[in-house]
Each structure stands twice: as structure tokens, then as C-alpha cells.
Design a protein around this motif. Structure first.
Motif, PDB file in Angstrom:
ATOM      1  N   PRO A 137       4.075   0.648  -5.948  1.00 27.78           N
ATOM      2  CA  PRO A 137       4.741   1.936  -5.795  1.00 27.78           C
ATOM      3  C   PRO A 137       5.824   2.107  -6.863  1.00 27.78           C
ATOM      4  O   PRO A 137       6.517   1.153  -7.199  1.00 27.78           O
ATOM      5  CB  PRO A 137       5.374   1.868  -4.404  1.00 27.78           C
ATOM      6  N   ILE A 138       5.938   3.325  -7.388  1.00 29.11           N
ATOM      7  CA  ILE A 138       7.020   3.628  -8.330  1.00 29.11           C
ATOM      8  C   ILE A 138       8.320   3.736  -7.555  1.00 29.11           C
ATOM      9  O   ILE A 138       9.351   3.252  -7.975  1.00 29.11           O
ATOM     10  CB  ILE A 138       6.704   4.932  -9.106  1.00 29.11           C
ATOM     11  N   GLU A 139       8.232   4.382  -6.406  1.00 28.55           N
ATOM     12  CA  GLU A 139       9.354   4.429  -5.472  1.00 28.55           C
ATOM     13  C   GLU A 139       8.751   4.366  -4.084  1.00 28.55           C
ATOM     14  O   GLU A 139       7.724   4.977  -3.808  1.00 28.55           O
ATOM     15  CB  GLU A 139      10.172   5.706  -5.661  1.00 28.55           C
ATOM     16  N   GLU A 140       9.357   3.574  -3.232  1.00 23.11           N
ATOM     17  CA  GLU A 140       8.776   3.400  -1.901  1.00 23.11           C
ATOM     18  C   GLU A 140       9.329   4.473  -0.974  1.00 23.11           C
ATOM     19  O   GLU A 140      10.433   4.376  -0.470  1.00 23.11           O
ATOM     20  CB  GLU A 140       9.045   1.984  -1.387  1.00 23.11           C
ATOM     21  N   GLY A 141       8.518   5.509  -0.782  1.00 24.58           N
ATOM     22  CA  GLY A 141       8.891   6.602   0.100  1.00 24.58           C
ATOM     23  C   GLY A 141       8.086   6.543   1.381  1.00 24.58           C
ATOM     24  O   GLY A 141       7.394   5.576   1.669  1.00 24.58           O
ATOM     25  N   GLU A 142       8.167   7.628   2.123  1.00 28.46           N
ATOM     26  CA  GLU A 142       7.452   7.727   3.390  1.00 28.46           C
ATOM     27  C   GLU A 142       5.963   7.945   3.129  1.00 28.46           C
ATOM     28  O   GLU A 142       5.583   8.723   2.256  1.00 28.46           O
ATOM     29  CB  GLU A 142       8.013   8.910   4.191  1.00 28.46           C
ATOM     30  N   VAL A 143       5.138   7.254   3.888  1.00 30.80           N
ATOM     31  CA  VAL A 143       3.692   7.419   3.773  1.00 30.80           C
ATOM     32  C   VAL A 143       3.297   8.671   4.562  1.00 30.80           C
ATOM     33  O   VAL A 143       3.640   8.815   5.727  1.00 30.80           O
ATOM     34  CB  VAL A 143       2.933   6.192   4.331  1.00 30.80           C
ATOM     35  N   ILE A 144       2.615   9.577   3.876  1.00 30.09           N
ATOM     36  CA  ILE A 144       2.140  10.815   4.503  1.00 30.09           C
ATOM     37  C   ILE A 144       0.631  10.828   4.319  1.00 30.09           C
ATOM     38  O   ILE A 144       0.151  10.840   3.190  1.00 30.09           O
ATOM     39  CB  ILE A 144       2.747  12.049   3.802  1.00 30.09           C
ATOM     40  N   HIS A 145      -0.125  10.811   5.423  1.00 27.55           N
ATOM     41  CA  HIS A 145      -1.581  10.747   5.256  1.00 27.55           C
ATOM     42  C   HIS A 145      -2.215  12.134   5.180  1.00 27.55           C
ATOM     43  O   HIS A 145      -1.728  13.090   5.758  1.00 27.55           O
ATOM     44  CB  HIS A 145      -2.230   9.890   6.338  1.00 27.55           C
ATOM     45  N   GLN A 146      -3.303  12.203   4.433  1.00 29.38           N
ATOM     46  CA  GLN A 146      -4.064  13.433   4.253  1.00 29.38           C
ATOM     47  C   GLN A 146      -4.842  13.702   5.546  1.00 29.38           C
ATOM     48  O   GLN A 146      -5.824  13.016   5.845  1.00 29.38           O
ATOM     49  CB  GLN A 146      -5.001  13.255   3.055  1.00 29.38           C
ATOM     50  N   GLU A 147      -4.384  14.687   6.301  1.00 29.52           N
ATOM     51  CA  GLU A 147      -4.902  14.951   7.658  1.00 29.52           C
ATOM     52  C   GLU A 147      -6.418  15.151   7.724  1.00 29.52           C
ATOM     53  O   GLU A 147      -7.056  14.652   8.639  1.00 29.52           O
ATOM     54  CB  GLU A 147      -4.218  16.194   8.238  1.00 29.52           C
ATOM     55  N   ASN A 148      -7.004  15.881   6.762  1.00 28.62           N
ATOM     56  CA  ASN A 148      -8.431  16.198   6.882  1.00 28.62           C
ATOM     57  C   ASN A 148      -9.330  15.011   6.554  1.00 28.62           C
ATOM     58  O   ASN A 148     -10.484  14.997   6.950  1.00 28.62           O
ATOM     59  CB  ASN A 148      -8.810  17.418   6.023  1.00 28.62           C
ATOM     60  N   GLU A 149      -8.819  13.994   5.836  1.00 25.85           N
ATOM     61  CA  GLU A 149      -9.643  12.834   5.483  1.00 25.85           C
ATOM     62  C   GLU A 149      -9.293  11.576   6.272  1.00 25.85           C
ATOM     63  O   GLU A 149     -10.127  10.697   6.417  1.00 25.85           O
ATOM     64  CB  GLU A 149      -9.483  12.515   3.986  1.00 25.85           C
ATOM     65  N   LEU A 150      -8.057  11.481   6.749  1.00 26.99           N
ATOM     66  CA  LEU A 150      -7.585  10.226   7.335  1.00 26.99           C
ATOM     67  C   LEU A 150      -7.023  10.399   8.744  1.00 26.99           C
ATOM     68  O   LEU A 150      -6.351  11.391   9.032  1.00 26.99           O
ATOM     69  CB  LEU A 150      -6.476   9.626   6.463  1.00 26.99           C
ATOM     70  N   PHE A 151      -7.253   9.406   9.592  1.00 23.44           N
ATOM     71  CA  PHE A 151      -6.584   9.329  10.882  1.00 23.44           C
ATOM     72  C   PHE A 151      -5.148   8.853  10.679  1.00 23.44           C
ATOM     73  O   PHE A 151      -4.237   9.290  11.366  1.00 23.44           O
ATOM     74  CB  PHE A 151      -7.287   8.330  11.819  1.00 23.44           C
ATOM     75  N   GLU A 152      -4.973   7.921   9.734  1.00 23.98           N
ATOM     76  CA  GLU A 152      -3.673   7.272   9.569  1.00 23.98           C
ATOM     77  C   GLU A 152      -3.591   6.597   8.209  1.00 23.98           C
ATOM     78  O   GLU A 152      -4.612   6.270   7.605  1.00 23.98           O
ATOM     79  CB  GLU A 152      -3.519   6.209  10.672  1.00 23.98           C
ATOM     80  N   ALA A 153      -2.362   6.398   7.734  1.00 23.22           N
ATOM     81  CA  ALA A 153      -2.102   5.617   6.520  1.00 23.22           C
ATOM     82  C   ALA A 153      -0.748   4.955   6.709  1.00 23.22           C
ATOM     83  O   ALA A 153       0.191   5.584   7.192  1.00 23.22           O
ATOM     84  CB  ALA A 153      -2.090   6.514   5.288  1.00 23.22           C
ATOM     85  N   ARG A 154      -0.655   3.682   6.329  1.00 24.18           N
ATOM     86  CA  ARG A 154       0.631   2.982   6.445  1.00 24.18           C
ATOM     87  C   ARG A 154       0.586   1.653   5.712  1.00 24.18           C
ATOM     88  O   ARG A 154      -0.480   1.165   5.339  1.00 24.18           O
ATOM     89  CB  ARG A 154       1.020   2.773   7.894  1.00 24.18           C
ATOM     90  N   PHE A 155       1.772   1.084   5.528  1.00 23.38           N
ATOM     91  CA  PHE A 155       1.878  -0.262   4.977  1.00 23.38           C
ATOM     92  C   PHE A 155       1.763  -1.247   6.135  1.00 23.38           C
ATOM     93  O   PHE A 155       2.376  -1.057   7.183  1.00 23.38           O
ATOM     94  CB  PHE A 155       3.228  -0.462   4.266  1.00 23.38           C
ATOM     95  N   MET A 156       0.963  -2.299   5.928  1.00 18.98           N
ATOM     96  CA  MET A 156       0.801  -3.351   6.942  1.00 18.98           C
ATOM     97  C   MET A 156       0.806  -4.706   6.250  1.00 18.98           C
ATOM     98  O   MET A 156       0.353  -4.830   5.107  1.00 18.98           O
ATOM     99  CB  MET A 156      -0.519  -3.183   7.702  1.00 18.98           C
ATOM    100  N   ALA A 157       1.264  -5.716   6.962  1.00 15.82           N
ATOM    101  CA  ALA A 157       1.233  -7.080   6.440  1.00 15.82           C
ATOM    102  C   ALA A 157      -0.220  -7.559   6.425  1.00 15.82           C
ATOM    103  O   ALA A 157      -0.975  -7.278   7.363  1.00 15.82           O
ATOM    104  CB  ALA A 157       2.074  -8.001   7.307  1.00 15.82           C
ATOM    105  N   PRO A 158      -0.630  -8.279   5.367  1.00 17.71           N
ATOM    106  CA  PRO A 158      -2.007  -8.787   5.319  1.00 17.71           C
ATOM    107  C   PRO A 158      -2.374  -9.611   6.553  1.00 17.71           C
ATOM    108  O   PRO A 158      -3.492  -9.501   7.062  1.00 17.71           O
ATOM    109  CB  PRO A 158      -2.030  -9.655   4.055  1.00 17.71           C
ATOM    110  N   GLU A 159      -1.433 -10.401   7.056  1.00 16.53           N
ATOM    111  CA  GLU A 159      -1.692 -11.228   8.247  1.00 16.53           C
ATOM    112  C   GLU A 159      -2.017 -10.346   9.451  1.00 16.53           C
ATOM    113  O   GLU A 159      -2.856 -10.688  10.280  1.00 16.53           O
ATOM    114  CB  GLU A 159      -0.476 -12.104   8.589  1.00 16.53           C
ATOM    115  N   GLU A 160      -1.332  -9.215   9.560  1.00 17.37           N
ATOM    116  CA  GLU A 160      -1.574  -8.265  10.646  1.00 17.37           C
ATOM    117  C   GLU A 160      -2.954  -7.619  10.484  1.00 17.37           C
ATOM    118  O   GLU A 160      -3.690  -7.434  11.461  1.00 17.37           O
ATOM    119  CB  GLU A 160      -0.473  -7.200  10.613  1.00 17.37           C
ATOM    120  N   LEU A 161      -3.317  -7.290   9.242  1.00 15.93           N
ATOM    121  CA  LEU A 161      -4.621  -6.682   8.982  1.00 15.93           C
ATOM    122  C   LEU A 161      -5.768  -7.621   9.348  1.00 15.93           C
ATOM    123  O   LEU A 161      -6.809  -7.177   9.819  1.00 15.93           O
ATOM    124  CB  LEU A 161      -4.738  -6.277   7.511  1.00 15.93           C
TER     125      LEU A 161
END
Length: 163
Positions: A96-120
């Protein structure tokens, strides 16, 4: 004309592994396609007039609102669908150039977010590629080279190498 017809029988797409400063990965949960309902990397098709690395920056921004820069090229996933469509996906490592709030594209995605690889890894809905990248600790990349010109006879308006 459907999007499948528009792309023809050779597809070129990009995916971006975006890592935050604290090591979390930006993931999306799609509303459509083979990855519907699964966590995966932001991805999409390369459009006419753009390089693959430009496409991945655009796709990540369109899907999540996160502006990124490419750190390098990671690898290729390639396959053939139903014996006729060549499906190719280039994976890039981004930050990321700057770490801002994740906003997901409603028509294509249910959700978008940062997650730890261990959690994934513990998520039952993580894609096969995500699981592979995490289990095999794949995060190396080759940086791009922008200052080469193969010759004016080709007419390139953009030319980059990732070796």
C-alpha cells in the motif's frame, strides 16, 4: 456480447498480493464465478492499452479502494478451461502507498479486508491459491525494469521486464 465472448479464447488476468506493514494480506470475497464466497486475492483482467502491472494496481484500487505500488512479479497460474480457453493469471506483490480504510466494490464483492495469513489458513473459505501461497511461504518477487527500449521499430508506448 458477453464478457466471455469479448475476451476470446486466451485470457490474461492479474492478481495482487498486497501486504500491509504488519504482515497482513488484503483479501476479497467475490460474489460471482468459480471463487464465489471464497477468500482470494484481488484480481481482474488486463485491459487494452495497459501493462499487466498497471492492471493489477487498477484492479486492487477498484475492488478495495487501496492505492498500491508494485514491488515485483511473483509468478504465473495458467490452465485450460474445458479444453479450449487458455486462462492465465499473473501474480504480483504489492504494498500500500498509504494504508487507508478498505472499501469493497459492492457489485463484485461480499467483503474485502486485511487478514493475517495464519487466520486465512484457518478459514474454510480460503482459495486453493491463497492456501498454497501461505503454506509454502511464497512471497518472493522479481522487481520490474522500466528503462529498456527494444527499439523504436516496435512502437512500444510501455515496455517493462520482470526477470
Amino acid at each position: 456480447m458477453s464478457s466471455r465472448e469479448k475476451r476470446g479464447k486466451v485470457w490474461l488476468a492479474v492478481a495482487g498480493l498486497v501486504k500491509s506493514k504488519d504482515g497482513q494480506w488484503l483479501v476479497v470475497k467475490k460474489r460471482y464465478g468459480g471463487l464465489k464466497g471464497q477468500w482470494s486475492l484481488p484480481a481482474g483482467f488486463v485491459e487494452a492499452g495497459e501493462t499487466a502491472d498497471e492492471a493489477v494496481i487498477r484492479e486492487v484500487w477498484e475492488e478495495t479502494g487501496i492505492k498500491c505500488q508494485v514491488k515485483g512479479f511473483m509468478g504465473l497460474r495458467t490452465g485450460v478451461i474445458k479444453g479450449e480457453i487458455s486462462d492465465n493469471l499473473l501474480h504480483f506483490l504489492l504494498e500500500p502507498i498509504e494504508e487507508g480504510e478498505v472499501i469493497h466494490q459492492e457489485n463484485e464483492l461480499f467483503e474485502a479486508r486485511f487478514m493475517a495469513p495464519e487466520e486465512l489458513l484457518l478459514e474454510k473459505d480460503s482459495s486453493v491459491v491463497l492456501q498454497y501461497l501461505i503454506k509454502n511461504n511464497v512471497s518472493f518477487s522479481k522487481p520490474g525494469v522500466n528503462d529498456l527500449n527494444p527499439g523504436d521499430q516496435f512502437g512500444y508506448t510501455a515496455y517493462k521486464l520482470f526477470f
